[in-house]
Design an enzyme around this catalytic site. Structure first.
Site, PDB file in Angstrom:
ATOM      1  CG  HIS A 107      -3.386   3.214   3.703  1.00  0.00           C
ATOM      2  ND1 HIS A 107      -3.825   2.972   2.423  1.00  0.00           N
ATOM      3  CD2 HIS A 107      -3.308   2.009   4.323  1.00  0.00           C
ATOM      4  CE1 HIS A 107      -3.994   1.663   2.266  1.00  0.00           C
ATOM      5  NE2 HIS A 107      -3.698   1.069   3.398  1.00  0.00           N
ATOM      6  CB  CYS A 144      -0.941   0.004   1.202  1.00  0.00           C
ATOM      7  SG  CYS A 144      -2.097  -1.392   1.218  1.00  0.00           S
ATOM      8  CG  ASN A 193      -7.105  -0.838   1.806  1.00  0.00           C
ATOM      9  OD1 ASN A 193      -6.403  -0.214   1.008  1.00  0.00           O
ATOM     10  ND2 ASN A 193      -6.590  -1.624   2.731  1.00  0.00           N
ATOM     11  CG  HIS A 199      -5.918  20.125   4.038  1.00  0.00           C
ATOM     12  ND1 HIS A 199      -7.192  20.413   4.473  1.00  0.00           N
ATOM     13  CD2 HIS A 199      -5.478  21.244   3.390  1.00  0.00           C
ATOM     14  CE1 HIS A 199      -7.518  21.644   4.104  1.00  0.00           C
ATOM     15  NE2 HIS A 199      -6.494  22.161   3.450  1.00  0.00           N
ATOM     16  CG  HIS A 222     -19.219   4.874   3.443  1.00  0.00           C
ATOM     17  ND1 HIS A 222     -20.055   5.342   2.445  1.00  0.00           N
ATOM     18  CD2 HIS A 222     -19.986   4.102   4.251  1.00  0.00           C
ATOM     19  CE1 HIS A 222     -21.273   4.878   2.645  1.00  0.00           C
ATOM     20  NE2 HIS A 222     -21.265   4.131   3.735  1.00  0.00           N
ATOM     21  CG  HIS A 268      11.893  -1.143   4.267  1.00  0.00           C
ATOM     22  ND1 HIS A 268      11.818  -2.377   4.873  1.00  0.00           N
ATOM     23  CD2 HIS A 268      11.481  -1.334   2.986  1.00  0.00           C
ATOM     24  CE1 HIS A 268      11.389  -3.268   3.995  1.00  0.00           C
ATOM     25  NE2 HIS A 268      11.170  -2.665   2.856  1.00  0.00           N
TER      26      HIS A 268
END
Length: 445
Positions: free
Chosen positions: A333, A169, A366, A329, A362, A248
């Site tokens: 994810h 992702c 995802n 803002h 919604h 990472h």
């Protein structure tokens, strides 16, 4: 005397040329987003309540208890019934051996739709693109997905091409980082990043709960993004990249193994989300924030935090870092409602701050690495993004990774984009959960 004057003139000219070169290099260090297009699949790919129930109950490898587990996850996921899925799953072929053609067709639909619109909106020709990066984690055919795009749009022979897989992702921000680094040494470039995820061929048909979760959470989507470092085009840009941080934790065995593609005990391929995932995500998140904070926060906030730390050594409590002091803002994810709420608590965000991510979860679910861009699109469609605003993107990914970047809005934005048909209905006074209405009884058992 004349020779001395000549040497002085040559030295002056050389100095001027050197300064001009340095100035040109500085001008080309910027990374701008000219435009981006998120994918909206056709309505026949919508996963409403009935279809999701049929898919779950149609899996003959699951017991009644396991059916209830899946439905319970869907009820609490925060996902609505207008998200999209792959055709082979909707048609009931989820338990059959997936076809390569299913995966390629799924990607072609996304790539062709978003790139066609991107080139039309921007007025940029595919022949002008000098860098192409495609990231899709779960499918890697030969020729590559990037080669399919180059072939369809007849792109230039000297195009720089990167085809990323397995990045999860966080992949779109990794792609942006590659573009940024190419821009540092190549002036006046145009780059395209294409991000999506292959759901159809990676549908899990077994009964391992840790692998069933991926079926419940992920949805079809994607995005194509046009970037440049050409200062002559900056007046057309929407965003300028201010900083990008990558973290990472792959050297840690627990973090490495908490989200992994693998076979179950019956050799059925799937994607396992382990119990160590929340711990790994939290660790990666805070490691990333430690490096991010000095780059995005004003000096007064950093000094306040340092002073608070000194006071805590004398018995006081350390005040948390206020990231809203330097950020307008937050583009989070959409890993799930728990992920959004957890990041919100860590950053002390309000429900208004979390609204773009919650509404995106919604409406679109995802969609893996492309999720951030649907969230950004929501902010733009709501006309929240004004010139000078700073937008923070935060994403997580297998490995385990946490990546973040800060964008500066370079002009007022009001494009209704992929949200156009439904943006006026968000946020609703009460966010309906059709799955709760149909399957909410499961929570009482």
């Amino acid at each position: 005397m004349e020779l001395s004057m000549l040497l002085s003139a040559i030295l002056l000219l050389y100095s001027f040329l050197l300064l001009w070169k340095l100035y040109e290099q500085w001008r080309n260090q910027n990374c701008y987003i000219l435009d981006y297009v998120c994918f909206k699949p056709s309505d026949d790919r919508k996963l409403d309540t009935e279809i999701c129930g049929d898919i779950v109950l149609g899996n003959k490898n699951l017991s009644e208890k396991e059916h209830k587990f899946i439905l319970k996850v869907i009820v609490g996921s925060g996902i609505g019934e207008e998200t999209y899925g792959p055709r082979n799953i909707i048609s009931g072929r989820g338990e059959e051996a997936p076809l390569l053609a299913d995966g390629i067709s799924e990607m072609d639909e996304c790539f062709n739709a978003t790139l066609d619109e991107l080139f039309v909106k921007s007025g940029i020709s595919p022949a002008d693109i000098k860098v192409l990066i495609v990231n899709v984690s779960m499918i890697s055919p030969a020729p590559s997905l990037s080669a399919r795009i180059i072939n369809r749009y007849k792109m230039r022979k000297d195009i720089k091409v990167y085809n990323l897989s397995g990045m999860g992702c966080s992949a779109s921000l990794i792609s942006i980082d590659i573009v940024r680094n190419i821009f540092k040494s190549h002036p006046k470039m145009l780059a395209v990043v294409v991000t999506s995820e292959s759901i159809g061929p990676n549908w899990y048909s077994g009964n391992d709960k840790s692998m069933i979760l991926a079926n419940c959470l992920f949805r079809s989507g994607g995005c194509s993004i046009l970037l440049t470092n050409n200062p002559d085009l900056k007046h057309r840009a929407k965003f300028r990249l201010r900083c990008l941080i990558r973290t990472h934790l792959g050297s840690n065995d627990d973090a490495y193994g908490c989200a992994m593609q693998m076979e179950d005990e019956a050799d059925r391929l799937g994607f396992r989300l382990g119990k160590g995932l929340p711990k790994a995500a939290t660790k990666a998140f805070f490691e990333n924030l430690k490096e991010l904070a000095p780059k995005v926060l004003p000096l007064r906030e950093l000094l306040r935090y340092v002073a608070s730390g000194l006071l805590s050594k004398k018995g006081g409590a350390t005040a948390p870092v206020n990231f809203k002091a330097g950020i307008d803002h937050f583009c989070l994810h959409t890993g799930g409602s728990a992920v959004i709420e957890g990041v919100g608590r860590s950053l002390m965000l309000s429900q208004n701050d979390l609204e773009p991510a919650s509404m995106t979860l919604h409406r679109f679910g995802n969609t893996s690495a492309s999720s951030l861009w649907y969230v950004l699109g929501y902010m733009e469609a709501k006309e929240r993004l004004k010139m000078g605003n700073r937008v923070l993107m935060i994403s997580f990914g297998a490995g385990f990774k946490c990546n973040s970047c800060l964008w500066e809005v370079v002009k007022d934005l009001d494009d209704r984009n992929v949200w156009e048909a439904c943006i006026d209905g968000y946020p609703p006074q009460k966010l309906a959960n059709p799955y709760m209405e149909k399957y909410g009884w499961i929570n009482d058992q």
